[in-house]
Design a protein around this motif. Structure first.
Motif, PDB file in Angstrom:
ATOM      1  N   SER A  55      13.858  -8.795   5.909  1.00  0.00           N
ATOM      2  CA  SER A  55      13.781  -7.869   5.100  1.00  0.00           C
ATOM      3  C   SER A  55      12.791  -7.694   4.145  1.00  0.00           C
ATOM      4  N   SER A  56      11.827  -6.854   4.027  1.00  0.00           N
ATOM      5  CA  SER A  56      10.538  -6.485   3.904  1.00  0.00           C
ATOM      6  C   SER A  56      10.391  -7.084   1.997  1.00  0.00           C
ATOM      7  N   GLN A  57      11.538  -7.471   0.738  1.00  0.00           N
ATOM      8  CA  GLN A  57      11.760  -6.983  -0.082  1.00  0.00           C
ATOM      9  C   GLN A  57      10.884  -8.542  -0.556  1.00  0.00           C
ATOM     10  N   ARG A  58       9.563  -8.877  -0.119  1.00  0.00           N
ATOM     11  CA  ARG A  58       8.924  -9.803  -0.212  1.00  0.00           C
ATOM     12  C   ARG A  58       8.443  -9.716  -1.617  1.00  0.00           C
ATOM     13  N   SER A  59       7.326 -10.203  -1.880  1.00  0.00           N
ATOM     14  CA  SER A  59       6.126  -9.887  -3.450  1.00  0.00           C
ATOM     15  C   SER A  59       4.598 -10.014  -2.597  1.00  0.00           C
ATOM     16  N   LEU A  60       4.316  -8.599  -2.380  1.00  0.00           N
ATOM     17  CA  LEU A  60       3.168  -9.013  -1.827  1.00  0.00           C
ATOM     18  C   LEU A  60       2.257  -8.765  -3.213  1.00  0.00           C
ATOM     19  N   GLY A  62       1.118  -9.217  -6.096  1.00  0.00           N
ATOM     20  CA  GLY A  62       1.491  -9.517  -7.165  1.00  0.00           C
ATOM     21  C   GLY A  62       2.994  -9.978  -7.826  1.00  0.00           C
ATOM     22  N   LYS A  63       3.495  -9.294  -8.695  1.00  0.00           N
ATOM     23  CA  LYS A  63       4.939  -9.427  -9.259  1.00  0.00           C
ATOM     24  C   LYS A  63       5.408  -7.401  -8.203  1.00  0.00           C
ATOM     25  N   GLU A  64       6.163  -7.706  -7.315  1.00  0.00           N
ATOM     26  CA  GLU A  64       7.446  -7.446  -6.955  1.00  0.00           C
ATOM     27  C   GLU A  64       6.705  -6.046  -7.340  1.00  0.00           C
ATOM     28  N   SER A  65       6.020  -5.267  -6.255  1.00  0.00           N
ATOM     29  CA  SER A  65       5.240  -3.803  -6.553  1.00  0.00           C
ATOM     30  C   SER A  65       5.959  -2.429  -6.791  1.00  0.00           C
ATOM     31  N   GLY A  66       7.754  -2.536  -5.554  1.00  0.00           N
ATOM     32  CA  GLY A  66       8.195  -1.400  -5.843  1.00  0.00           C
ATOM     33  C   GLY A  66       8.199  -0.278  -4.716  1.00  0.00           C
ATOM     34  N   SER A  67       7.125  -0.172  -3.978  1.00  0.00           N
ATOM     35  CA  SER A  67       6.924   1.125  -3.001  1.00  0.00           C
ATOM     36  C   SER A  67       7.829   0.249  -1.739  1.00  0.00           C
ATOM     37  N   PRO A  74      19.165   2.038   1.972  1.00  0.00           N
ATOM     38  CA  PRO A  74      19.023   2.717   1.953  1.00  0.00           C
ATOM     39  C   PRO A  74      17.863   3.280   1.361  1.00  0.00           C
ATOM     40  N   ARG A  75      16.790   2.818   0.433  1.00  0.00           N
ATOM     41  CA  ARG A  75      16.237   3.556  -1.003  1.00  0.00           C
ATOM     42  C   ARG A  75      14.692   3.609   0.574  1.00  0.00           C
ATOM     43  N   HIS A  76      14.628   2.822   0.758  1.00  0.00           N
ATOM     44  CA  HIS A  76      13.381   3.068   1.776  1.00  0.00           C
ATOM     45  C   HIS A  76      13.664   4.010   2.948  1.00  0.00           C
ATOM     46  N   SER A  77      14.113   4.452   2.905  1.00  0.00           N
ATOM     47  CA  SER A  77      14.577   5.644   4.161  1.00  0.00           C
ATOM     48  C   SER A  77      14.544   6.828   3.588  1.00  0.00           C
ATOM     49  N   GLN A  78      15.420   6.500   2.208  1.00  0.00           N
ATOM     50  CA  GLN A  78      15.188   7.630   1.091  1.00  0.00           C
ATOM     51  C   GLN A  78      13.786   8.571   0.865  1.00  0.00           C
ATOM     52  N   LEU A  79      12.827   7.610   0.273  1.00  0.00           N
ATOM     53  CA  LEU A  79      11.609   7.638  -0.500  1.00  0.00           C
ATOM     54  C   LEU A  79      10.418   8.049   1.225  1.00  0.00           C
ATOM     55  N   ARG A  80      10.758   6.927   2.062  1.00  0.00           N
ATOM     56  CA  ARG A  80       9.645   7.480   3.433  1.00  0.00           C
ATOM     57  C   ARG A  80      10.039   8.847   4.348  1.00  0.00           C
ATOM     58  N   SER A  81      11.109   9.072   3.869  1.00  0.00           N
ATOM     59  CA  SER A  81      11.357  10.833   4.530  1.00  0.00           C
ATOM     60  C   SER A  81      10.675  11.686   3.497  1.00  0.00           C
ATOM     61  N   LEU A  82      11.033  11.572   2.139  1.00  0.00           N
ATOM     62  CA  LEU A  82       9.964  12.302   0.842  1.00  0.00           C
ATOM     63  C   LEU A  82       8.276  12.485   1.929  1.00  0.00           C
ATOM     64  N   ALA A 218       4.170   3.254  -8.514  1.00  0.00           N
ATOM     65  CA  ALA A 218       3.516   2.397  -6.854  1.00  0.00           C
ATOM     66  C   ALA A 218       3.362   3.313  -5.652  1.00  0.00           C
ATOM     67  N   PHE A 219       3.405   3.846  -5.469  1.00  0.00           N
ATOM     68  CA  PHE A 219       3.357   4.656  -3.636  1.00  0.00           C
ATOM     69  C   PHE A 219       1.684   4.825  -3.838  1.00  0.00           C
ATOM     70  N   SER A 220       1.050   5.787  -5.337  1.00  0.00           N
ATOM     71  CA  SER A 220       0.086   5.913  -5.235  1.00  0.00           C
ATOM     72  C   SER A 220      -0.930   4.283  -5.475  1.00  0.00           C
ATOM     73  N   ILE A 221      -0.621   3.723  -5.966  1.00  0.00           N
ATOM     74  CA  ILE A 221      -0.801   2.002  -5.502  1.00  0.00           C
ATOM     75  C   ILE A 221      -1.095   1.509  -4.323  1.00  0.00           C
ATOM     76  N   LEU A 222       0.501   1.976  -4.012  1.00  0.00           N
ATOM     77  CA  LEU A 222       0.453   1.290  -2.677  1.00  0.00           C
ATOM     78  C   LEU A 222      -0.520   2.055  -1.520  1.00  0.00           C
TER      79      LEU A 222
END
Ligand code: HEM
Length: 387
Positions: A55-60, A62-67, A74-82, A218-222
């Motif tokens: 899994s990629s659900q690690r805290s990178l 600091g706190k979970e950045s939610g990116s 499935p959430r990754h696939s949805q946001l990524r295709s966008l 989160a995406f902008s910060i990523l």
């Protein structure tokens, strides 16, 4: 950082250490970090293409950045295709002329002096200006950007709890500041959309649902955290190579079409990100070792890229290496979103340098210092002279 990379020299050139570890302990558990290390190409590849078990659900940061970087399907696939739509090679190729103009402006400032610091004068500002423009933030804020993105990728400078907590506190602070900064911009774009990435994200819908503000932030910060220092290090590491192997400079000048494969080989040889983290979701066997569910697994790309079972003469820098299936942008569903942009910026930086500066040489006697981060491979400054 691993115990084996315990000197400045080894941090500046860790590859001999990786070669040894790959051949002696290709998959090993490191008690001091409570983490597995994986060194072989085949094993790294297997881990990266298996998000169900790793899994990629690690805290990178600091706190979970939610990116998307730390999401699973499935959430990754949805946001990524966008967000893929904003980063297709075709969209990115349209930026070529503009990025070349930025590179030329930056070099104009140093061209007459016959010397420059590659990190400060070209490799840092170029990606920051480009990403700030894509996101639609005022270019004059880019110093702020640089400070924030430095903090986000920083690791502790000592292996103590105190140093660790210090870094975590700094990251928490930077994320709070960034959230505040982007929240204002998101508000402005919601009222008055422009032709930028934040406006695009605000307008986007997934199955009839808008992204929430925290996902946009989160995406902008990523993009800041993932896109700036990595590209800075791609450019600087490439120039470092050109100073170590002067003949490549003349080959590139004689044949500029080789620039693209030069950048690929430079990514393989001196990867800006040397390791990629995952967490095992089930008990799995890798290279004969049993990894327990919940354990951290670090895939050492910097080692996999030099695996002799995958690359012919891996210790040779081969300008037109083909094939060149390096793992420096990762692999599988999290393959670097910004790869087309990073490649283009790297190619433009090198082509512009080769066009304008002859005989680029490292200022000998300078003591290089490496970037204080376990996963990043790069140096803090790189002074050169040129004709
Ligand atoms: C993901 C490397 C430049 C945005 C990744 C990953 C790597 C990587 C190794 C995969 C991480 C993982 O699997 O956990 C690099 C390198 C770069 C670079 C070496 C420069 C040479 C950029 C740029 C951007 C960017 C310029 C954006 C403008 C991203 C994003 C992800 C990512 C958004 C997450 C993708 C996902 O999780 O689906 N990058 N990157 N990167 N990169 Fe890059």
């Amino acid at each position: 950082p691993m115990a084996e990379l315990d000197t400045r020299e080894k941090r500046l050139l860790p590859f001999a250490v990786f070669n040894q570890l790959r051949n002696t302990t290709p998959v090993r558990y490191d008690e001091s970090r409570d983490s597995w290390d994986v060194f072989r190409y085949e094993d790294v590849h297997r881990i990266l293409k298996d998000p169900a078990n790793f899994s990629s659900q690690r805290s990178l940061v600091g706190k979970e950045s939610g990116s998307i970087l730390t999401m699973d399907p499935p959430r990754h696939s949805q946001l990524r295709s966008l967000v893929n739509k904003a980063f297709t090679p075709r969209v990115i190729a349209n930026l070529e002329e503009h990025i070349t103009a930025i590179a030329n402006d930056l070099l104009d400032a140093v061209a007459d002096s016959g010397k420059m610091d590659m990190v400060h004068d070209l490799a840092t500002p170029l990606p920051v200006i480009v990403i700030a423009e894509l996101l639609g933030v005022p270019p004059e804020d880019r110093e702020l950007f640089k400070d924030w993105s430095d903090i986000l990728v920083k690791g502790p400078d000592k292996n103590t709890d105190e140093a660790f907590h210090q870094v975590m506190a700094e990251k928490g602070q930077a994320i709070r500041e960034l959230n505040g900064y982007f929240a204002k911009i998101v508000e402005q774009r919601r009222k008055e959309p422009r032709e930028d990435l934040i406006s695009l994200l605000l307008a986007a819908e997934i199955e009839g649902q808008k992204l929430d503000d925290s996902e946009i932030l989160a995406f902008s910060i990523l993009l800041l955290a993932a896109g700036n220092e990595t590209t800075t290090n791609l450019i600087t590491n490439s120039v470092r190579l050109l100073t170590e192997q002067q003949d490549i400079q003349s080959q590139l000048r004689a044949n500029p079409a080789l620039t693209a494969s030069f950048i690929e080989e430079s990514l393989r040889f001196y990867p800006p990100i040397q390791a990629i983290g995952r967490v095992a979701t089930a008990d799995v066997e890798i290279g004969g070792k049993r990894i327990k569910a919940g354990h951290q697994v670090v895939s050492w790309v910097a080692s996999a890229n030099r695996d002799e079972t995958k690359f012919v003469d891996p210790e040779q820098f081969i300008l037109d290496r083909k094939p060149n299936a390096h793992l420096s942008f990762g692999f599988g569903i999290h393959f670097c979103l910004g790869a087309p942009l990073a490649r283009l910026e790297g190619q433009i930086a090198i082509r512009t340098l080769m066009d304008r500066m002859k005989q680029i040489e490292f200022v000998s006697g300078t003591e290089l210092s490496y970037i204080q981060s376990p996963f990043v491979y790069g140096v803090k400054q790189f002074p050169v002279t040129f004709k």
